[in-house]
Design an enzyme around this catalytic site. Structure first.
Site, mmCIF file in Angstrom:
data_model
loop_
_atom_site.group_PDB
_atom_site.id
_atom_site.type_symbol
_atom_site.label_atom_id
_atom_site.label_comp_id
_atom_site.label_asym_id
_atom_site.label_seq_id
_atom_site.Cartn_x
_atom_site.Cartn_y
_atom_site.Cartn_z
ATOM 1 N N LYS A 83 4.801 -0.900 13.057
ATOM 2 C CA LYS A 83 4.301 -0.692 11.697
ATOM 3 C C LYS A 83 2.895 -1.270 11.599
ATOM 4 O O LYS A 83 2.676 -2.434 11.945
ATOM 5 C CB LYS A 83 5.199 -1.459 10.725
ATOM 6 C CG LYS A 83 5.912 -0.594 9.726
ATOM 7 C CD LYS A 83 6.612 -1.506 8.743
ATOM 8 C CE LYS A 83 7.419 -0.724 7.771
ATOM 9 N NZ LYS A 83 8.004 -1.595 6.754
HETATM 10 C C1 E4P Z 1 8.934 -0.086 3.895
HETATM 11 O O1 E4P Z 1 9.087 0.099 5.097
HETATM 12 C C2 E4P Z 1 8.903 -1.399 3.241
HETATM 13 O O2 E4P Z 1 9.601 -2.335 4.019
HETATM 14 C C3 E4P Z 1 9.561 -1.418 1.906
HETATM 15 O O3 E4P Z 1 10.129 -0.184 1.548
HETATM 16 C C4 E4P Z 1 8.812 -2.123 0.831
HETATM 17 O O4 E4P Z 1 9.531 -2.073 -0.372
HETATM 18 P P1 E4P Z 1 9.267 -3.036 -1.615
HETATM 19 O O5 E4P Z 1 8.147 -2.463 -2.412
HETATM 20 O O6 E4P Z 1 10.553 -3.018 -2.373
HETATM 21 O O7 E4P Z 1 8.937 -4.396 -1.047
#
Ligand code: E4P
Length: 214
Positions: A83
């Site tokens: 990521k």
């Molecule tokens: C995506 O891969 C992220 O880990 C995640 O969906 C972030 O979500 P949030 O806005 O609830 O922290």
């Protein structure tokens, strides 16, 4: 639509994996910190449970560091993708990592233009954050729909992960748009299982069954 779980909690991953519906896992630094673990240990353990893509976030802010970290993360297990947060440096790093066969999940995507650039650089996944757009008064699923529409016109080979999902309607809309993947928190997955009319129906069938036994 493929279903990923958005968590670093091993017990929850094990549980949802046992439901037979799980295709992959996304983690992020905040989710890892919440579990009081470290990234390497966590994604290694997840790779022993789930047979599907697992996202692990690199924390370098320059392309060279991202590539180095990306290679290290990808070497933990063949299912791990890297990521990277959307920026100029991560575009450069994506180009290098994807040319080496290492999958990149471009995260923190908030516009179709960002998604387009990530796909052009060779990202295997783009992660538009739906809930965080809602948080600032925009409609996150509108952006998601735009990205699905743009990608439909081309053949990028990039999959769209609906991320920052906050409730089952986000999941429904992602599926209606034809989004490739939704990464869903545990509590939202649990909400998706039940319906009051199902509970009522089960109770009635059980009561009638017990009556008919006598
Ligand atoms: C995506 O891969 C992220 O880990 C995640 O969906 C972030 O979500 P949030 O806005 O609830 O922290």
């Amino acid at each position: 639509m493929k279903i990923f779980i958005d968590t670093a909690n091993i017990e929850r991953i094990e549980e949802v994996n046992s439901w037979g519906i799980l295709d992959g896992v996304t983690t992020n630094p905040s989710l890892i910190a919440k579990e009081g673990t470290d990234l390497r240990t966590c994604v290694k353990r997840i790779s022993e449970i789930v047979d599907g893509p697992i996202s692990a976030e690199a924390m370098s802010m320059d392309a060279e560091g991202m590539v180095k970290e990306g290679r290290e993360l990808a070497s933990i297990h063949g299912n791990i993708n890297v990521k990277l947060p959307m920026c100029l440096e991560s575009l450069k790093a994506t180009k290098v990592l994807s040319s080496e066969g290492i999958d990149v999940n471009m995260t923190l995507i908030f516009s179709p233009q960002q998604a387009l650039l990530a796909a052009k650089a060779g990202a295997r996944y783009v992660s538009p954050f739906v809930g965080r757009l809602d948080d600032i008064g925009q409609t996150g699923t509108d952006t998601l729909a735009q990205i699905v529409n743009v990608f439909y016109n081309y053949d990028f080979g990039t999959e769209i992960i609906a991320a920052s999902i906050r409730h089952p309607v986000h999941v429904l809309e992602a599926a209606e748009f034809g989004c490739d993947i939704a990464t869903i928190p545990y509590d939202v997955l649990v909400k998706m299982v039940s319906h009051p009319k199902t509970d009522e129906g089960i109770a009635k069938f059980l009561a009638d069954y017990n009556k008919s036994k006598n």
